[in-house]
Design an enzyme around this catalytic site. Structure first.
Site, PDB file in Angstrom:
ATOM      1  N   CYS A  94     109.825  44.002   3.346  1.00 44.98           N
ATOM      2  CA  CYS A  94     110.439  44.920   4.309  1.00 44.98           C
ATOM      3  C   CYS A  94     111.956  44.818   4.176  1.00 44.98           C
ATOM      4  CB  CYS A  94     109.948  44.632   5.727  1.00 44.98           C
ATOM      5  SG  CYS A  94     108.166  44.784   5.939  1.00 44.98           S
ATOM      6  N   ASP A 154     105.328  55.349   3.840  1.00 44.54           N
ATOM      7  CA  ASP A 154     106.492  54.594   4.298  1.00 44.54           C
ATOM      8  C   ASP A 154     107.701  55.517   4.420  1.00 44.54           C
ATOM      9  OD1 ASP A 154     108.458  52.758   4.868  1.00 44.54           O
ATOM     10  OD2 ASP A 154     107.945  51.401   3.231  1.00 44.54           O
ATOM     11  N   HIS A 188     103.853  50.617   5.218  1.00 48.53           N
ATOM     12  CA  HIS A 188     104.980  49.687   5.286  1.00 48.53           C
ATOM     13  C   HIS A 188     104.508  48.394   5.959  1.00 48.53           C
ATOM     14  CE1 HIS A 188     109.242  48.576   5.544  1.00 48.53           C
ATOM     15  NE2 HIS A 188     108.957  48.093   6.739  1.00 48.53           N
TER      16      HIS A 188
END
Length: 253
Positions: A134, A189, A221
């Site tokens: 991330c 995402d 994500h």
């Protein structure tokens, strides 16, 4: 897979002391060093397990608490299973800390982490590998650009944002990178749209960086994070295969 030994440690930095987790094969030998950069939720049990799995393949892994300026991990209270849709207040807590991870703070902190790895008797000489998740994927790109003489391989998974309109956008820094890069974007995402991915790849091509980017279709994500609602077991296993292959190519002497 081999037995590993993990423990909590403190890493001195110019701004204080970063608590961290280090894990390495329990065989008495020195192994290539790896820096794991956390996701937005922070250092916790699931990330320690991730570090353990990397170490079990023959690496000494350092996983720092990126939010150490706000206290030791866990910096915020997290449920055992994280579903951001049901707990939006989590983002309200972590976003201010994420914004504090400026390029200046990142350079200072990462220099301390890399020096700790270089001084550790459990770490073999040579460059290290970096993997980020991330927000950690974004920080991993910046790390590779800041420390090209110390980083040989960088991976980023469901990372973002890697392309922004700010002067410190990761895609603008890649000209300094000498490491081999692997990035696996989530198919679902909004942090990295197809347009973002194309722009990121274009910057890597222009800089002559050795890299491969892939899109894990059907993954959200956060797909590597086993304690979240975004977890995707198949994509997670693919992530380990690609990550370890990248490290093996670049960190084994």
């Amino acid at each position: 897979m081999i037995a590993v030994h993990g423990m909590s440690i403190d890493v001195p930095t110019p701004d204080g002391v970063a608590d961290a987790y280090v894990v390495y094969p329990d065989d008495g030998a020195a192994h290539p060093g790896v820096l794991v950069i956390q996701d937005g939720f922070g250092l916790r049990s699931s990330l320690r397990s991730l570090a353990d799995r990397i170490a079990a393949h023959g690496y000494t892994v350092l996983l720092p608490n990126a939010y150490y300026r706000h206290g030791r991990a866990p910096v915020i209270e997290l449920p055992e299973f994280i579903d951001p849709a049901e707990r939006p207040e989590i983002f309200q807590q972590v976003f201010p800390m994420i914004r504090e991870l400026t390029p200046e703070n990142l350079r200072s902190d990462t220099d301390a982490y890399l020096k700790w790895l270089a001084a550790s008797p459990q770490v073999a000489s040579g460059k290290v590998g970096v993997t980020g998740y991330c927000m950690g994927a974004r920080l991993a790109v910046l790390t590779a650009a800041m420390f090209p003489d110390r980083v040989a391989a960088v991976a980023g998974f469901h990372g973002g944002p890697l392309v922004t309109d700010t002067p410190d956008s990761p895609h603008l820094t890649v000209g300094n990178i000498t490491a081999e890069l692997y990035f696996a974007h989530a198919g679902e995402d909004h942090h990295m749209t197809p347009e973002h991915i194309a722009q990121f790849d274009k910057a890597l091509d222009a800089a002559g960086v050795r890299y491969r980017t892939e899109v894990y279709e059907g993954a959200q994500h956060g797909y590597t994070q086993a304690d979240t609602s975004a977890y995707h077991p198949e994509a997670d296993e693919r992530h380990y295969r690609e990550l370890l292959a990248l490290f093996d190519r670049n960190l084994r002497q």
